[in-house]
Scaffold this motif. Sequence first.
Motif, PDB file in Angstrom:
ATOM      1  N   UNK A 271       0.853  -1.186   0.000  1.00  9.64           N
ATOM      2  CA  UNK A 271       0.000   0.000   0.000  1.00  9.64           C
ATOM      3  C   UNK A 271       0.894   1.244   0.000  1.00  9.64           C
ATOM      4  N   UNK A 272       0.371   2.386  -0.443  1.00 13.43           N
ATOM      5  CA  UNK A 272       1.153   3.621  -0.337  1.00 13.43           C
ATOM      6  C   UNK A 272       1.454   3.938   1.126  1.00 13.43           C
ATOM      7  N   UNK A 273       2.729   4.009   1.467  1.00 14.61           N
ATOM      8  CA  UNK A 273       3.144   4.291   2.842  1.00 14.61           C
ATOM      9  C   UNK A 273       4.528   4.919   2.823  1.00 14.61           C
ATOM     10  N   UNK A 274       4.702   5.986   3.581  1.00 18.79           N
ATOM     11  CA  UNK A 274       5.971   6.715   3.597  1.00 18.79           C
ATOM     12  C   UNK A 274       6.843   6.202   4.739  1.00 18.79           C
ATOM     13  N   UNK A 275       7.285   4.962   4.605  1.00 18.07           N
ATOM     14  CA  UNK A 275       8.049   4.313   5.671  1.00 18.07           C
ATOM     15  C   UNK A 275       9.422   4.955   5.835  1.00 18.07           C
ATOM     16  N   UNK A 276      10.122   5.190   4.725  1.00 15.23           N
ATOM     17  CA  UNK A 276      11.454   5.790   4.816  1.00 15.23           C
ATOM     18  C   UNK A 276      11.391   7.184   5.427  1.00 15.23           C
ATOM     19  N   UNK A 277      10.367   7.924   5.072  1.00 20.04           N
ATOM     20  CA  UNK A 277      10.176   9.252   5.658  1.00 20.04           C
ATOM     21  C   UNK A 277       9.955   9.143   7.164  1.00 20.04           C
ATOM     22  N   UNK A 278       9.205   8.120   7.567  1.00 21.69           N
ATOM     23  CA  UNK A 278       8.960   7.860   8.986  1.00 21.69           C
ATOM     24  C   UNK A 278      10.274   7.585   9.716  1.00 21.69           C
ATOM     25  N   UNK A 279      11.140   6.790   9.108  1.00 25.36           N
ATOM     26  CA  UNK A 279      12.442   6.492   9.717  1.00 25.36           C
ATOM     27  C   UNK A 279      13.284   7.761   9.884  1.00 25.36           C
ATOM     28  N   UNK A 280      13.214   8.654   8.889  1.00 26.62           N
ATOM     29  CA  UNK A 280      14.013   9.876   8.942  1.00 26.62           C
ATOM     30  C   UNK A 280      13.483  10.857   9.986  1.00 26.62           C
ATOM     31  N   UNK A 281      12.173  10.897  10.150  1.00 22.72           N
ATOM     32  CA  UNK A 281      11.562  11.883  11.041  1.00 22.72           C
ATOM     33  C   UNK A 281      11.585  11.458  12.505  1.00 22.72           C
ATOM     34  N   UNK A 282      11.535  10.147  12.753  1.00 17.62           N
ATOM     35  CA  UNK A 282      11.465   9.663  14.135  1.00 17.62           C
ATOM     36  C   UNK A 282      12.658   8.745  14.400  1.00 17.62           C
ATOM     37  N   UNK A 283      13.562   9.114  15.304  1.00 14.98           N
ATOM     38  CA  UNK A 283      14.751   8.300  15.575  1.00 14.98           C
ATOM     39  C   UNK A 283      14.397   6.894  16.057  1.00 14.98           C
ATOM     40  N   UNK A 284      15.280   5.949  15.768  1.00 14.16           N
ATOM     41  CA  UNK A 284      15.056   4.547  16.130  1.00 14.16           C
ATOM     42  C   UNK A 284      14.772   4.396  17.621  1.00 14.16           C
ATOM     43  N   UNK A 285      15.576   5.037  18.450  1.00 19.02           N
ATOM     44  CA  UNK A 285      15.436   4.870  19.897  1.00 19.02           C
ATOM     45  C   UNK A 285      14.052   5.311  20.367  1.00 19.02           C
ATOM     46  N   UNK A 286      13.576   6.432  19.824  1.00 24.32           N
ATOM     47  CA  UNK A 286      12.251   6.935  20.203  1.00 24.32           C
ATOM     48  C   UNK A 286      11.161   5.984  19.740  1.00 24.32           C
ATOM     49  N   UNK A 287      11.312   5.450  18.527  1.00 24.00           N
ATOM     50  CA  UNK A 287      10.320   4.514  18.010  1.00 24.00           C
ATOM     51  C   UNK A 287      10.274   3.238  18.844  1.00 24.00           C
ATOM     52  N   UNK A 288      11.459   2.758  19.242  1.00 22.59           N
ATOM     53  CA  UNK A 288      11.485   1.518  20.018  1.00 22.59           C
ATOM     54  C   UNK A 288      10.907   1.724  21.415  1.00 22.59           C
ATOM     55  N   UNK A 289      11.224   2.835  22.058  1.00 25.87           N
ATOM     56  CA  UNK A 289      10.666   3.097  23.390  1.00 25.87           C
ATOM     57  C   UNK A 289       9.141   3.179  23.338  1.00 25.87           C
ATOM     58  N   UNK A 290       8.624   3.831  22.300  1.00 26.98           N
ATOM     59  CA  UNK A 290       7.172   3.936  22.143  1.00 26.98           C
ATOM     60  C   UNK A 290       6.561   2.548  21.968  1.00 26.98           C
ATOM     61  N   UNK A 291       7.184   1.747  21.114  1.00 32.78           N
ATOM     62  CA  UNK A 291       6.694   0.386  20.894  1.00 32.78           C
ATOM     63  C   UNK A 291       6.756  -0.440  22.175  1.00 32.78           C
ATOM     64  N   UNK A 292       7.867  -0.363  22.885  1.00 34.62           N
ATOM     65  CA  UNK A 292       8.046  -1.185  24.081  1.00 34.62           C
ATOM     66  C   UNK A 292       6.995  -0.846  25.140  1.00 34.62           C
ATOM     67  N   UNK A 293       6.709   0.448  25.296  1.00 40.08           N
ATOM     68  CA  UNK A 293       5.674   0.850  26.242  1.00 40.08           C
ATOM     69  C   UNK A 293       4.313   0.299  25.852  1.00 40.08           C
ATOM     70  N   UNK A 294       3.997   0.369  24.568  1.00 42.16           N
ATOM     71  CA  UNK A 294       2.713  -0.156  24.099  1.00 42.16           C
ATOM     72  C   UNK A 294       2.660  -1.673  24.223  1.00 42.16           C
ATOM     73  N   UNK A 295       3.782  -2.308  23.939  1.00 39.50           N
ATOM     74  CA  UNK A 295       3.834  -3.770  24.023  1.00 39.50           C
ATOM     75  C   UNK A 295       3.528  -4.239  25.442  1.00 39.50           C
ATOM     76  N   UNK A 296       4.180  -3.643  26.432  1.00 42.75           N
ATOM     77  CA  UNK A 296       3.951  -4.041  27.820  1.00 42.75           C
ATOM     78  C   UNK A 296       2.506  -3.777  28.236  1.00 42.75           C
ATOM     79  N   UNK A 297       1.999  -2.606  27.878  1.00 51.63           N
ATOM     80  CA  UNK A 297       0.631  -2.249  28.265  1.00 51.63           C
ATOM     81  C   UNK A 297      -0.378  -3.194  27.616  1.00 51.63           C
TER      82      UNK A 297
END
Length: 355
Positions: free
Chosen positions: A16-42
Amino acid sequence: MLGFYRTYTTPFKEEIPALVEDFFLRVPFFKRFLRFFGRYLYTEISLRKSKKLEKITAQHKRILWIQWVDSYLGDSLMDLSSRILLQDKEIDLLTKENVANIYQNDTIFKHIFTNPEQCNSNQYDLLIIDSYRHRSLKVLGKDLLQLPHITLYGYYNVNDFNRLYFSFFRINQLLPTKYSENNIYKIAKPLLPITQQDEAIVSSFNLPNNFITIVIGAANIERNFNQWDAVIDKIFTQHIANNIVLVGAKNSIIEAEKIQSNYPNKIINMVDRISFNQTAQVIKKSRLLICADGGLLHAANAVKTPVMALFYYIEPMVRLIKINPSYSLLDKNDINNISVINIIEKIKKLENKTR
């Protein structure tokens, strides 16, 4: 890493149309992983008594669809329109109050709830949860959280993607008998109920034949195009249309009145006079819709009225759909950098394309 790839990878094979590379550039890996980890635990804690399913089967007759996070009208329309694939089910909707009204008298949603306490868990076989976010899960009572569930987006967290196609391909993936990719593209469009009463109210305005509709104003300033008066001047002086209907929300009343005063016999001002669904009926009766990115763009896609759309920053491919003729213009710095001349050229191309 706990399935971190799910934050940027769709659960289905279709692209599907999705701006994944743009997402990687705009949001640092560490921030993305912390957000995911918090959601995963919850999520693991909140849904520990709920069985996650991979299929919607014949035994799932009563479904509660929860769409609580994304409360813009356009996002809601894109997310929920895949319900057309579940017409054989009895489906209720739990959503925010500001979007609930557009689904009243829907042919698929039987009941529309705006308070989780209105939902009786004993009445359902399955939950469809919009995403694994705190805001989606924390509003649900413990009885609802024990029901089996599937999730639409899960942990997917890319900022800009075509939500309509994601929703259709995801629900299609969960069905026992799937549609082909080509068939999904043929049927995927926003689904918006327009009642006979809506049609009668719009008919009472005695709108002229062969008019163009323009959306004035926007939900936020970044999408607010302020040169509609110049566009309308060109439409009339170049004899593209004899009449224009203005639609939009309350925040554009003054602008619409000013524009109408320039052409009182050619412009019909319906800004803030009718509901969202009734506005969709106006758009349905028009030759084409001219607008900036917003909810009424998706209403035009719902009624398959050709669209000339203006975009700020967001790529048009994440909003437009294959089965409705459309042209677009984009400026990533300022929507008002878009040239009036270019808009008129695109309108003419769209008119030629749809004749």
